[in-house]
Design a protein around this motif. Structure first.
Motif, PDB file in Angstrom:
ATOM      1  N   LEU A 102       0.838  -1.190   0.000  1.00  0.00           N
ATOM      2  CA  LEU A 102       0.000   0.000   0.000  1.00  0.00           C
ATOM      3  C   LEU A 102       0.877   1.245   0.000  1.00  0.00           C
ATOM      4  CD1 LEU A 102      -2.728  -0.998   2.614  1.00  0.00           C
ATOM      5  CD2 LEU A 102      -2.888  -1.100   0.115  1.00  0.00           C
ATOM      6  N   GLY A 103       0.328   2.327  -0.529  1.00  0.00           N
ATOM      7  CA  GLY A 103       0.973   3.623  -0.442  1.00  0.00           C
ATOM      8  C   GLY A 103       0.139   4.530   0.446  1.00  0.00           C
ATOM      9  N   PHE A 104       0.715   5.674   0.809  1.00  0.00           N
ATOM     10  CA  PHE A 104      -0.018   6.615   1.663  1.00  0.00           C
ATOM     11  C   PHE A 104       0.287   8.034   1.207  1.00  0.00           C
ATOM     12  CE2 PHE A 104      -0.899   9.195   5.410  1.00  0.00           C
ATOM     13  CZ  PHE A 104      -2.099   8.655   5.857  1.00  0.00           C
ATOM     14  N   HIS A 105      -0.781   8.789   0.957  1.00  0.00           N
ATOM     15  CA  HIS A 105      -0.683  10.209   0.589  1.00  0.00           C
ATOM     16  C   HIS A 105      -1.925  10.873   1.165  1.00  0.00           C
ATOM     17  CE1 HIS A 105       0.486  13.569  -2.269  1.00  0.00           C
ATOM     18  NE2 HIS A 105      -0.706  13.956  -1.811  1.00  0.00           N
ATOM     19  N   SER A 106      -1.764  11.680   2.213  1.00  0.00           N
ATOM     20  CA  SER A 106      -2.929  12.209   2.906  1.00  0.00           C
ATOM     21  C   SER A 106      -2.572  13.510   3.605  1.00  0.00           C
ATOM     22  CB  SER A 106      -3.448  11.178   3.920  1.00  0.00           C
ATOM     23  OG  SER A 106      -4.739  11.513   4.381  1.00  0.00           O
ATOM     24  N   GLY A 107      -3.574  14.166   4.147  1.00  0.00           N
ATOM     25  CA  GLY A 107      -3.336  15.413   4.858  1.00  0.00           C
ATOM     26  C   GLY A 107      -2.832  15.218   6.262  1.00  0.00           C
ATOM     27  N   MET A 108      -3.093  14.056   6.853  1.00  0.00           N
ATOM     28  CA  MET A 108      -2.693  13.811   8.236  1.00  0.00           C
ATOM     29  C   MET A 108      -2.492  12.321   8.439  1.00  0.00           C
ATOM     30  SD  MET A 108      -4.610  15.121  11.741  1.00  0.00           S
ATOM     31  CE  MET A 108      -4.249  16.845  11.367  1.00  0.00           C
ATOM     32  N   LEU A 109      -1.560  11.975   9.324  1.00  0.00           N
ATOM     33  CA  LEU A 109      -1.351  10.556   9.632  1.00  0.00           C
ATOM     34  C   LEU A 109      -1.442  10.308  11.125  1.00  0.00           C
ATOM     35  CD1 LEU A 109       1.694  10.218  10.926  1.00  0.00           C
ATOM     36  CD2 LEU A 109       2.406  10.178   8.560  1.00  0.00           C
ATOM     37  N   GLY A 152       7.911   4.842  -2.319  1.00  0.00           N
ATOM     38  CA  GLY A 152       8.626   4.484  -1.107  1.00  0.00           C
ATOM     39  C   GLY A 152       8.515   5.484   0.017  1.00  0.00           C
ATOM     40  N   VAL A 153       7.744   6.559  -0.203  1.00  0.00           N
ATOM     41  CA  VAL A 153       7.646   7.633   0.786  1.00  0.00           C
ATOM     42  C   VAL A 153       6.200   7.793   1.252  1.00  0.00           C
ATOM     43  CG1 VAL A 153       7.951  10.102   1.201  1.00  0.00           C
ATOM     44  CG2 VAL A 153       9.616   8.856  -0.190  1.00  0.00           C
ATOM     45  N   VAL A 154       6.016   7.927   2.557  1.00  0.00           N
ATOM     46  CA  VAL A 154       4.726   8.295   3.132  1.00  0.00           C
ATOM     47  C   VAL A 154       4.636   9.818   3.095  1.00  0.00           C
ATOM     48  CG1 VAL A 154       3.396   8.395   5.270  1.00  0.00           C
ATOM     49  CG2 VAL A 154       4.515   6.267   4.605  1.00  0.00           C
ATOM     50  N   VAL A 155       3.638  10.338   2.410  1.00  0.00           N
ATOM     51  CA  VAL A 155       3.489  11.787   2.259  1.00  0.00           C
ATOM     52  C   VAL A 155       2.305  12.259   3.091  1.00  0.00           C
ATOM     53  CG1 VAL A 155       2.956  13.660   0.654  1.00  0.00           C
ATOM     54  CG2 VAL A 155       4.536  11.843  -0.021  1.00  0.00           C
ATOM     55  N   THR A 156       2.534  13.270   3.907  1.00  0.00           N
ATOM     56  CA  THR A 156       1.482  13.824   4.756  1.00  0.00           C
ATOM     57  C   THR A 156       1.752  15.305   4.978  1.00  0.00           C
ATOM     58  OG1 THR A 156       0.266  13.549   6.845  1.00  0.00           O
ATOM     59  CG2 THR A 156       2.663  13.339   6.940  1.00  0.00           C
ATOM     60  N   GLY A 157       0.738  16.005   5.488  1.00  0.00           N
ATOM     61  CA  GLY A 157       0.925  17.403   5.851  1.00  0.00           C
ATOM     62  C   GLY A 157       1.121  17.593   7.332  1.00  0.00           C
ATOM     63  N   ALA A 158       0.580  16.637   8.114  1.00  0.00           N
ATOM     64  CA  ALA A 158       0.603  16.770   9.567  1.00  0.00           C
ATOM     65  C   ALA A 158       0.532  15.393  10.209  1.00  0.00           C
ATOM     66  CB  ALA A 158      -0.584  17.627  10.041  1.00  0.00           C
ATOM     67  N   ALA A 159       0.793  15.353  11.504  1.00  0.00           N
ATOM     68  CA  ALA A 159       0.681  14.113  12.268  1.00  0.00           C
ATOM     69  C   ALA A 159      -0.083  14.390  13.550  1.00  0.00           C
ATOM     70  CB  ALA A 159       2.067  13.556  12.600  1.00  0.00           C
ATOM     71  N   SER A 191      -0.155  22.975  -0.442  1.00  0.00           N
ATOM     72  CA  SER A 191      -0.090  23.258  -1.875  1.00  0.00           C
ATOM     73  C   SER A 191       0.490  22.088  -2.656  1.00  0.00           C
ATOM     74  CB  SER A 191       0.751  24.518  -2.136  1.00  0.00           C
ATOM     75  OG  SER A 191       2.042  24.383  -1.554  1.00  0.00           O
ATOM     76  N   TYR A 192       1.006  21.087  -1.960  1.00  0.00           N
ATOM     77  CA  TYR A 192       1.449  19.845  -2.601  1.00  0.00           C
ATOM     78  C   TYR A 192       0.496  18.701  -2.278  1.00  0.00           C
ATOM     79  CZ  TYR A 192       4.320  15.944  -4.173  1.00  0.00           C
ATOM     80  OH  TYR A 192       4.763  14.824  -4.827  1.00  0.00           O
ATOM     81  N   THR A 193       0.215  18.480  -0.991  1.00  0.00           N
ATOM     82  CA  THR A 193      -0.564  17.298  -0.600  1.00  0.00           C
ATOM     83  C   THR A 193      -1.965  17.295  -1.192  1.00  0.00           C
ATOM     84  OG1 THR A 193      -1.258  18.412   1.449  1.00  0.00           O
ATOM     85  CG2 THR A 193       0.674  16.955   1.577  1.00  0.00           C
ATOM     86  N   HIS A 194      -2.556  18.474  -1.377  1.00  0.00           N
ATOM     87  CA  HIS A 194      -3.939  18.559  -1.836  1.00  0.00           C
ATOM     88  C   HIS A 194      -4.071  19.119  -3.250  1.00  0.00           C
ATOM     89  CE1 HIS A 194      -4.440  18.094   2.472  1.00  0.00           C
ATOM     90  NE2 HIS A 194      -5.727  17.912   2.315  1.00  0.00           N
ATOM     91  N   ALA A 195      -2.982  19.362  -3.923  1.00  0.00           N
ATOM     92  CA  ALA A 195      -3.037  20.019  -5.227  1.00  0.00           C
ATOM     93  C   ALA A 195      -3.576  19.081  -6.307  1.00  0.00           C
ATOM     94  CB  ALA A 195      -1.653  20.507  -5.627  1.00  0.00           C
ATOM     95  N   PRO A 196      -4.561  19.512  -7.096  1.00  0.00           N
ATOM     96  CA  PRO A 196      -5.091  18.667  -8.169  1.00  0.00           C
ATOM     97  C   PRO A 196      -4.025  18.142  -9.135  1.00  0.00           C
ATOM     98  CG  PRO A 196      -6.575  20.500  -7.788  1.00  0.00           C
ATOM     99  CD  PRO A 196      -5.361  20.757  -6.945  1.00  0.00           C
ATOM    100  N   PRO A 197      -3.043  18.958  -9.564  1.00  0.00           N
ATOM    101  CA  PRO A 197      -2.034  18.406 -10.481  1.00  0.00           C
ATOM    102  C   PRO A 197      -1.213  17.270  -9.864  1.00  0.00           C
ATOM    103  CG  PRO A 197      -1.983  20.804 -10.508  1.00  0.00           C
ATOM    104  CD  PRO A 197      -2.838  20.406  -9.353  1.00  0.00           C
ATOM    105  N   VAL A 198      -1.033  17.321  -8.543  1.00  0.00           N
ATOM    106  CA  VAL A 198      -0.300  16.246  -7.856  1.00  0.00           C
ATOM    107  C   VAL A 198      -1.178  15.009  -7.734  1.00  0.00           C
ATOM    108  CG1 VAL A 198       0.779  15.546  -5.685  1.00  0.00           C
ATOM    109  CG2 VAL A 198       1.178  17.851  -6.586  1.00  0.00           C
ATOM    110  N   LEU A 199      -2.394  15.202  -7.250  1.00  0.00           N
ATOM    111  CA  LEU A 199      -3.286  14.067  -7.020  1.00  0.00           C
ATOM    112  C   LEU A 199      -3.647  13.354  -8.323  1.00  0.00           C
ATOM    113  CD1 LEU A 199      -5.689  15.531  -4.289  1.00  0.00           C
ATOM    114  CD2 LEU A 199      -3.631  14.140  -3.992  1.00  0.00           C
TER     115      LEU A 199
END
Length: 414
Positions: A218-225, A248-255, A276-284
């Protein structure tokens, strides 16, 4: 404690970090001087600061993107001004001055050997607000872990600092119960190996993550973990090996973790990024494996989601729900809304599957929802007609409320 009033002017707009990264001593200092300084407009996100749920100084106006944590009490008493917005829009609103940006208060990690600090467990909107803020003031907390992915700031970036040594706020909440576990099992059953997960924090999200313990890569990309994410990383369940970006990276904005969770962050491949990265439409849009899992207060028979208001009180937010739900349904894999089928108990129990949203506010449009999950099963909605969607939603409603929903459906003639 420094005199924060020396850095404030009447009519200023201020902001501060949220959740575990809220600089509470500085926030409390603002509350102590605001009546002396003059009218102040303050932006606050998720807070567990008790002083922000009681009587506020008359000269203070609190603005937020929702009623999260203690802010719901302010909403209940008419002291919270909510700016409805997608989380992805917050960076631009700071840049244009639509949100308060005269003075910013941050909690940071201790300086490294080169004299730089990090934003620790709260990069998110803070990193986006900093470049547009006149004056920055920092709480340097000896217990804030340094993190990677976000900006490193020199001490010269701050007009003033205060040093503390206090535990970070830990995730509140109750243990998952049998209803949470049942919902989690249904959610896990419609997620494939290799999916990239977006999910929040709390009892139900933790139960969902635990139900995914048998999945692979599984991968993880979210606003908070939360702690549960870290546990799945340590168990080799979350590897990020199949992620289209940030492999290979867990991406989050906060914990928002336990004390033990915060201590483990530095040993794991976790990167904290700006909103501006975690929630950006071009990224997602690059995450074709994205599965969004979000909660709700209510879902109507059209599949529309209400996640903000209950009886006129803001207890939730749009937040990142629409950012992730839309991306998951359009360019990702699946958008899931998970919720308990009832709220309350006994004779006062109410269905969360409703003929029409009680709040009157649509958080997530029906076209951005692929599946609605309760403890009674999964309502797959993609490709269904309006009438078919309603029937499937009634099937996952609480049994005692299904007859009333069917009568309502007949009256609406969907």
């Amino acid at each position: 404690m420094i005199d924060v009033g020396a850095f404030l002017h009447p009519g200023d707009g201020v902001w501060w970090g949220q959740g575990s990264a809220e600089p509470e001593p500085l926030v409390n200092a603002v509350l102590d001087v605001v009546d002396r300084v003059g009218p102040i407009r303050a932006f606050s996100g998720l807070t567990w600061n008790e002083r922000l749920s009681g009587d506020l100084p008359e000269q203070l106006t609190v603005v937020s993107y929702g009623g999260l944590g203690r802010l719901r009490a302010l909403s209940r008493h008419g002291r919270l001004d909510v700016v409805p917005c997608h989380y992805s829009a917050i960076p631009r609103m700071f840049a244009t001055g639509a949100l308060p940006n005269d003075v910013g208060f941050v909690q940071v990690s201790p300086p490294d050997r080169d004299g730089y600090v990090t934003l620790g467990t709260g990069v998110e909107y803070v990193a986006d607000a900093i470049p547009h803020t006149r004056t920055l003031i920092a709480e340097i907390n000896a217990q804030m872990p340094p993190t990677v992915g976000g900006p490193r700031l020199p001490l010269s970036a701050f007009a003033a600092v205060v040093e503390t040594d206090r535990p970070l706020r830990e995730a509140p909440g109750r243990p998952a119960d049998h209803v949470d576990v049942a919902i989690a099992g249904h959610v896990a059953s419609i997620i494939d190996d290799g999916a990239t997960i977006q999910i929040g924090v709390g009892s139900l999200p933790s139960a969902v993550l635990e139900a995914l313990a048998g999945h692979r890569d599984l991968g993880f990309h979210s606003g908070m973990l939360s702690d549960t994410v870290l546990t799945l990383v340590e168990k080799g369940v979350i590897t990020g090996a199949k992620k289209e970006i940030d492999a290979g990276v867990v991406v989050t904005g906060a914990a928002l973790c336990s004390a033990g969770g915060y201590a483990r962050l530095g040993a794991l491949p976790v990167e904290f990024r700006a909103a501006s990265y975690t929630h950006a439409p071009p990224v997602l849009s690059q995450l074709g494996s994205l599965v969004s899992i979000n909660s709700a207060i209510e879902v109507d028979l059209l599949g529309q989601v209400g996640a903000e208001l209950a009886r006129g009180v803001h207890i939730g937010a749009t937040g990142g729900q629409v950012d992730f739900s839309r991306a998951a349904s359009l360019t990702g894999t699946r958008s899931i809304i998970a919720l308990r089928s009832t709220v309350g108990s006994g004779e006062t129990s109410e269905s969360t599957i409703v003929p029409a949203l009680r709040s009157g506010v649509v958080t997530t449009a029906r076209v951005d929802v692929d599946a609605v999950v309760t403890e009674h099963g999964v309502a797959m909605l993609t490709g269904c007609t309006v009438a078919e969607r309603a029937l499937r939603l009634i099937e996952v409603a609480a049994p005692e409320h299904r007859e009333a929903l069917q009568r309502s459906l007949a009256e609406q003639e969907m």
